[in-house]
Design a protein around this motif. Structure first.
Motif, mmCIF file in Angstrom:
data_model
loop_
_atom_site.group_PDB
_atom_site.id
_atom_site.type_symbol
_atom_site.label_atom_id
_atom_site.label_comp_id
_atom_site.label_asym_id
_atom_site.label_seq_id
_atom_site.Cartn_x
_atom_site.Cartn_y
_atom_site.Cartn_z
ATOM 1 N N ASP A 773 83.698 -2.656 12.872
ATOM 2 C CA ASP A 773 83.526 -1.553 11.919
ATOM 3 C C ASP A 773 83.769 -2.028 10.494
ATOM 4 O OD1 ASP A 773 82.991 0.072 14.054
ATOM 5 O OD2 ASP A 773 84.999 0.975 14.135
ATOM 6 N N GLN A 774 84.845 -2.809 10.329
ATOM 7 C CA GLN A 774 85.183 -3.306 8.995
ATOM 8 C C GLN A 774 84.127 -4.286 8.495
ATOM 9 O OE1 GLN A 774 88.883 -5.395 8.876
ATOM 10 N NE2 GLN A 774 89.044 -5.369 6.658
ATOM 11 N N ALA A 779 80.059 -6.347 4.737
ATOM 12 C CA ALA A 779 78.748 -6.954 4.509
ATOM 13 C C ALA A 779 77.908 -6.098 3.572
ATOM 14 C CB ALA A 779 78.031 -7.148 5.842
ATOM 15 N N ALA A 780 78.032 -4.775 3.701
ATOM 16 C CA ALA A 780 77.245 -3.876 2.853
ATOM 17 C C ALA A 780 77.651 -3.988 1.388
ATOM 18 C CB ALA A 780 77.391 -2.442 3.344
ATOM 19 N N SER A 781 78.915 -4.373 1.157
ATOM 20 C CA SER A 781 79.396 -4.461 -0.226
ATOM 21 C C SER A 781 79.355 -5.893 -0.765
ATOM 22 C CB SER A 781 80.834 -3.920 -0.310
ATOM 23 O OG SER A 781 81.697 -4.687 0.514
ATOM 24 N N ALA A 782 78.625 -6.777 -0.078
ATOM 25 C CA ALA A 782 78.525 -8.161 -0.534
ATOM 26 C C ALA A 782 77.880 -8.228 -1.914
ATOM 27 C CB ALA A 782 77.727 -8.988 0.468
ATOM 28 N N VAL A 793 86.527 -11.421 1.326
ATOM 29 C CA VAL A 793 87.305 -10.346 1.935
ATOM 30 C C VAL A 793 88.743 -10.781 2.174
ATOM 31 C CG1 VAL A 793 87.478 -8.814 3.929
ATOM 32 C CG2 VAL A 793 85.231 -9.524 3.095
ATOM 33 N N PRO A 794 89.732 -10.055 1.623
ATOM 34 C CA PRO A 794 91.124 -10.268 2.052
ATOM 35 C C PRO A 794 91.353 -9.530 3.373
ATOM 36 C CG PRO A 794 91.029 -8.642 0.282
ATOM 37 C CD PRO A 794 89.622 -9.088 0.515
ATOM 38 N N ALA A 795 91.796 -10.263 4.404
ATOM 39 C CA ALA A 795 92.011 -9.628 5.710
ATOM 40 C C ALA A 795 93.211 -8.697 5.644
ATOM 41 C CB ALA A 795 92.243 -10.701 6.770
ATOM 42 N N PRO A 796 93.167 -7.598 6.446
ATOM 43 C CA PRO A 796 94.323 -6.693 6.483
ATOM 44 C C PRO A 796 95.590 -7.431 6.876
ATOM 45 C CG PRO A 796 92.437 -5.743 7.633
ATOM 46 C CD PRO A 796 92.070 -7.153 7.319
ATOM 47 N N GLU A 797 96.716 -7.001 6.326
ATOM 48 C CA GLU A 797 98.002 -7.646 6.622
ATOM 49 C C GLU A 797 98.268 -7.631 8.121
ATOM 50 O OE1 GLU A 797 102.712 -7.334 5.324
ATOM 51 O OE2 GLU A 797 101.193 -6.084 4.347
ATOM 52 N N GLY A 798 98.714 -8.780 8.642
ATOM 53 C CA GLY A 798 99.036 -8.876 10.066
ATOM 54 C C GLY A 798 97.866 -9.307 10.920
ATOM 55 N N THR A 799 96.689 -9.558 10.316
ATOM 56 C CA THR A 799 95.545 -9.999 11.104
ATOM 57 C C THR A 799 95.821 -11.392 11.671
ATOM 58 O OG1 THR A 799 94.078 -8.768 9.621
ATOM 59 C CG2 THR A 799 93.054 -10.382 11.095
ATOM 60 N N LYS A 806 86.965 -14.192 13.723
ATOM 61 C CA LYS A 806 86.012 -13.199 14.238
ATOM 62 C C LYS A 806 85.473 -12.319 13.120
ATOM 63 C CE LYS A 806 87.976 -12.766 18.911
ATOM 64 N NZ LYS A 806 88.721 -11.870 19.810
ATOM 65 N N LEU A 807 86.361 -11.925 12.192
ATOM 66 C CA LEU A 807 85.934 -11.057 11.096
ATOM 67 C C LEU A 807 84.898 -11.769 10.229
ATOM 68 C CD1 LEU A 807 86.139 -8.484 9.434
ATOM 69 C CD2 LEU A 807 88.177 -9.424 8.308
ATOM 70 N N ALA A 808 85.148 -13.054 9.919
ATOM 71 C CA ALA A 808 84.190 -13.801 9.106
ATOM 72 C C ALA A 808 82.843 -13.908 9.807
ATOM 73 C CB ALA A 808 84.743 -15.191 8.798
ATOM 74 N N LEU A 809 82.863 -14.181 11.117
ATOM 75 C CA LEU A 809 81.612 -14.303 11.861
ATOM 76 C C LEU A 809 80.882 -12.961 11.962
ATOM 77 C CD1 LEU A 809 82.793 -16.704 14.727
ATOM 78 C CD2 LEU A 809 81.381 -17.280 12.746
ATOM 79 N N GLU A 810 81.642 -11.865 12.129
ATOM 80 C CA GLU A 810 81.031 -10.535 12.205
ATOM 81 C C GLU A 810 80.381 -10.158 10.868
ATOM 82 O OE1 GLU A 810 80.501 -8.268 14.445
ATOM 83 O OE2 GLU A 810 81.517 -9.131 16.192
#
Length: 893
Positions: A773-774, A779-782, A793-799, A806-810
């Motif tokens: 979802d994130q 990607a839409a705001s690239a 993208v800064p990943a959410p704290e605790g990721t 996975k987030l980068a690949l998604e």
């Protein structure tokens, strides 16, 4: 004449001339801190030559197994040297000297074979002497009737012996044989194989001082007692008496070459007529196989097992060179099961124990080959990666440090690296590799040199031994003695008195304390004098015959000359006896359950605790472990009798008493039996009188400690009861916490584990959906930078780390496929920032590289490939700067 017969005749000749036949010491040089392996026949007699120990005989003879490893890489390139060899020797400790040594040697060498000699032709024999030793020259003329032109005078480098450190030294005299003009020029003593030395007589008569090398040292004077040390090379005499040209053709070696030739379909002897420098590669490989397989057999037979350090590493390297040589000869299958039995059949006439112990020996050898075949596969993958990286960098040479890493870390031979790199069109920086190897050897040599003070450091102890005689050691008879303090050492220096709070070494004339040995920890207790009291915290035997107590003075003073009461803590000794007898019981139980090849290779025990290492390749199942434990406890319940017997070593071996590999035993040994032949071992430790006194035996762990080595740990006596009580209390606590009966605990815990796994799966699914979802939103705001869609993208704290990737690949997957795209994600954890960059295929096609972007952002750190890469280790405060760097790099492209 077979090699075994040469050995028999040599020992028989000297035994008939008043020499005590001393068995070969094991190959591992356990007693000498300067050596990994015994490398000369006199090594086991060094304490006698140095005056550290009074020899039990004035004359001795032995056939000593030896290993020399400095030039393993050179083995096979000539026919003169090998790794394993046997040195026949005769020794005199202050008894006979030059004349008798020459007489005995000449008689055996020239006596007809029909009379028990070697029957060499006197007319082709020569003697070399130290050029200043006129006495030896005259003796050779008188005893052997040699004319002057067959007595060769050589300098200090060739014919003057020392151990390389200050100590005994003396001139040498060698017996040489003229093998004929086909082996070299007439009277050429320095080159070629024509005048071959096969017996060296060392006249140990002087004391040398400090110096370097074979010539640069001062002769300080004469020894008070003159000694003889001789060495006759078994392999050299064998090929002289067997009518062959070199050691690789004798009866103990040539069958291995023939078997390797049969397996590979290659012919040995291509180098006939060539010089050593131009030896055919196949001949070198055949000799490597023969030498190294024989050496591996002898090393494993003496208790060495493959490992990554020390003696085990040498064995591993030797075996891998042999296996590699077979591969280069074209044989890809498992070689050791074909070759090792041949080596056994060659060597067992001289060493029958190799045949009896072959099941254990072969299990290590075959397992090591299987492991190396796996290493070859792994190393091939690593080498392929290195080759690809070299090609990507535009170079045609594999760096020396990569070749060294493959060799040193993964056991990948350099010749294999050369071959495989060449197949892929690359050279190898051999000079860089050789330089790193040389540096490693220099470090090892410097370390060995730094340890060459081992003998000198014991001078203070030898002083006590010479002044007061051996310690009257009565640990088997009593726990308390009335003694006298004969010496005190503080920080290595002899002192007259020890004061409160000092930790000192105390020497008593008589002691009941057991000194640490044979795997048993030293006794604890106290030493009390009229003026002070000390706690005994360790007991050792720094030199044979002397017991030294490490003591912490807790009251008053302890002085040299004091009368002392030495008392062993009875509870400590009881626990130690239980543990040591328990070790024997567990060893016997292992052999009963697993089979006779499950032999002990090491042990340690202290009150209530034992640790036993044994030969076995696989993990014991819970059922097998329980069975071993049950066999041990049944032996305890039957209250098997414990008996201690003293007998000759030969008798102990005859009745099947087990000895620890690598240990050296005197001719009279102590045998401990538990239940007669059920457990019969050579042992100097303290033991219970009946097995029931051991108490319960509880195995607490079983694990691997190296290739083919397992370790069991166990507790005995009151410690075993306490262990079981803790286990009981833990089970009770768990049952109460979970609200269930003890018998239902396994099922209850299994249910909880299943629920936890299901919850983890649900949580993982939720995290994955959140990432997806994130990712779509990110990607839409690239941002469009220089024609590239860039999402930073800064990943959410605790990721977690895996989720960052996975987030980068998604995000990359949601970027338009018809345009270059980059997804960069930064996460922080533990005060550090990490970066993952993913580039889509269109971006890679347009020259973008995830690895290049990461390395530039992290100043060269990070790894990966053009499509995805990651790195980290920078302070968390730099997280936003990493993302800015990615955007800036793309903007500048």
């Amino acid at each position: 004449m077979r090699t075994a017969e040469i050995k028999r005749r040599f020992l028989a000749h000297f035994e008939a001339n008043g020499h005590t036949v001393v068995p070969s010491a094991p190959l591992p040089a356990i007693e000498d801190p300067n050596l990994l392996f015994i490398n000369a026949g006199m090594v086991q007699f060094v304490p006698y030559f140095l005056g550290q120990v009074t020899p039990p005989y004035l004359r001795a003879t032995s056939v000593q197994k030896c290993i020399r490893t400095p030039d393993i890489d050179e083995v096979g390139k000539t026919t003169r040297h090998g790794t394993f060899f046997q040195m026949n020797g005769n020794f005199s400790f202050g008894d006979y000297f030059k004349e008798k040594a020459i007489e005995l040697a000449w008689e055996l060498v020239t006596k007809p074979q029909s009379d028990g000699g070697f029957g060499l032709d006197e007319s082709v024999l020569y003697a070399s002497i130290y050029h200043e030793d006129d006495e030896a020259a005259e003796l050779w003329k008188r005893v052997a009737k040699l004319p002057d032109d067959r007595i060769v005078r050589l300098g200090k480098k060739d014919n003057y012996w020392s151990m390389g450190i200050p100590g005994p030294c003396g001139p040498c005299s060698e017996i040489l044989i003229d093998r004929g003009p086909e082996f070299g020029a007439d009277r050429d003593w320095e080159a070629g194989d024509r005048y071959m030395e096969f017996w060296n007589l060392v006249f140990m008569q002087n004391l040398r001082g400090e110096g370097i090398g074979k010539e640069d040292y001062e002769i300080l004077g004469e020894l008070p007692k003159k000694n003889i040390d001789t060495g006759m090379g078994m392999e050299r005499v064998a090929y002289l008496l067997q009518g062959v040209n070199n050691m690789y053709e004798i009866d103990e070696v040539r069958p291995l070459i023939d078997k390797a030739s049969e397996l590979t379909g290659r012919r040995y002897g291509v180098s006939s007529g060539r010089t050593a420098a131009s030896a055919h590669p196949d001949d070198v490989r055949f000799r490597v196989v023969a030498d190294h397989v024989r050496t591996a057999l002898m090393l494993i037979g003496d208790g060495v097992v493959p490992s990554n350090e020390g003696r085990g590493y040498v064995l591993r390297r030797i075996m891998r060179r042999a296996i590699r040589a077979m591969r280069l000869l074209g044989y890809e299958d498992r070689a050791m099961p074909e070759l090792l039995p041949v080596a056994r059949d060659c060597m067992s006439p001289s060493y029958p124990e190799l045949a009896n112990d072959f099941e254990r020996i072969s299990s290590y050898a075959y397992g090591e080959e299987d492991a190396f075949r796996s290493t070859l596969r792994q190393g091939t993958v690593i080498l392929d990666t290195a080759v690809r990286q070299v090609k990507e960098s535009g170079s045609d040479t594999l760096p020396g440090n990569r070749a060294f890493e493959l060799h040193d870390t993964y056991g990948f031979p350099i010749d294999l690296t050369l071959e495989m790199a060449g197949e892929q069109g690359l050279k190898v920086d051999e000079s860089g590799f050789r330089q790193l190897m040389a540096e490693q050897r220099r470090r090892a040599k410097a370390d060995a040199q730094s340890r060459k003070t081992g003998h000198a450091d014991k001078s203070a102890y030898r002083g006590f031994l010479d002044g007061s005689g051996p310690t009257d050691w009565v640990a088997y008879e009593t726990l308390r003695t009335d003694s006298s303090v004969v010496g005190i050492l503080h920080e290595g220096n002899s002192v007259p008195v020890a004061t409160k709070d000092q930790v000192v070494e105390v020497v008593l004339d008589k002691t009941p304390f057991y000194a640490e040995s044979g795997g048993q920890h030293a006794d604890a207790g106290s030493i009390t004098t009229a003026g002070g009291h000390g706690e005994v915290i360790d007991v050792q035997r720094p030199v044979k015959g002397l017991v030294v107590h490490q003591v912490r003075v807790t009251e008053g003073e302890i002085a040299v000359g004091d009368s002392a009461n030495a008392a062993v803590d009875p509870e400590w000794r009881l626990g130690a006896r239980q543990a040591h007898s328990g070790t024997h019981v567990v060893h016997a139980a292992l052999r009963e359950v697993l089979g006779p090849s499950a032999l002990q290779s090491g042990s340690f025990n202290r009150p209530g605790y034992l640790r036993l290492d044994f030969s076995w390749r696989t993990k014991m199942s819970d059922e097998t472990r329980s069975e071993v434990e049950e066999v041990a406890n049944r032996a305890v319940r039957r209250d098997l009798p414990v008996a201690v017997k003293y007998m000759p070593l030969a008798k102990a071996r005859e009745i099947g008493a087990l000895a620890l590999f690598g240990e050296t035993y005197d001719e009279s040994v102590r045998v401990v039996e538990i239940g007669g032949e059920w457990s019969r071992e050579l042992c100097g430790g303290t033991h219970v009188e009946h097995a029931a006194q051991i108490g319960p035996v509880v195995i607490t762990s079983e694990a691997s400690v190296g290739s083919g080595q397992r370790r069991v740990e166990a507790v005995t006596g009151i410690e075993a009861y306490q262990y079981l009580a803790r286990e009981r209390d833990l089970v009770s606590q768990l049952a109460d916490e979970l609200g269930t009966q003890r018998s239902e605990l396994p099922e209850k815990i299994s249910q909880l584990i299943q629920r936890a796994k299901e919850a983890e799966r649900e949580l993982a699914a939720m995290r994955a959906q959140a990432v997806r979802d994130q990712a779509a939103n990110q990607a839409a705001s690239a941002t469009l930078i220089n024609g590239v869609r860039v999402a930073t993208v800064p990943a959410p704290e605790g990721t977690a780390g895996g989720d960052v990737r996975k987030l980068a690949l998604e995000i990359r997957g949601h970027l338009p496929a018809d345009a270059p795209g980059v997804a960069a994600v930064v996460a922080t954890a533990g005060g550090k920032a990490s970066l993952v960059v993913a580039v889509n295929k269109n971006g890679v096609a347009n020259g973008l590289s995830a690895q290049g972007l990461v390395k530039a952002a992290l100043s060269g750190r990070g790894g990966g490939n053009a499509e995805v890469a990651q790195g980290g280790g920078v302070p968390a405060e730099q997280a936003s700067a990493l993302l800015t760097s990615i955007a800036a790099q793309i903007g500048d492209a």
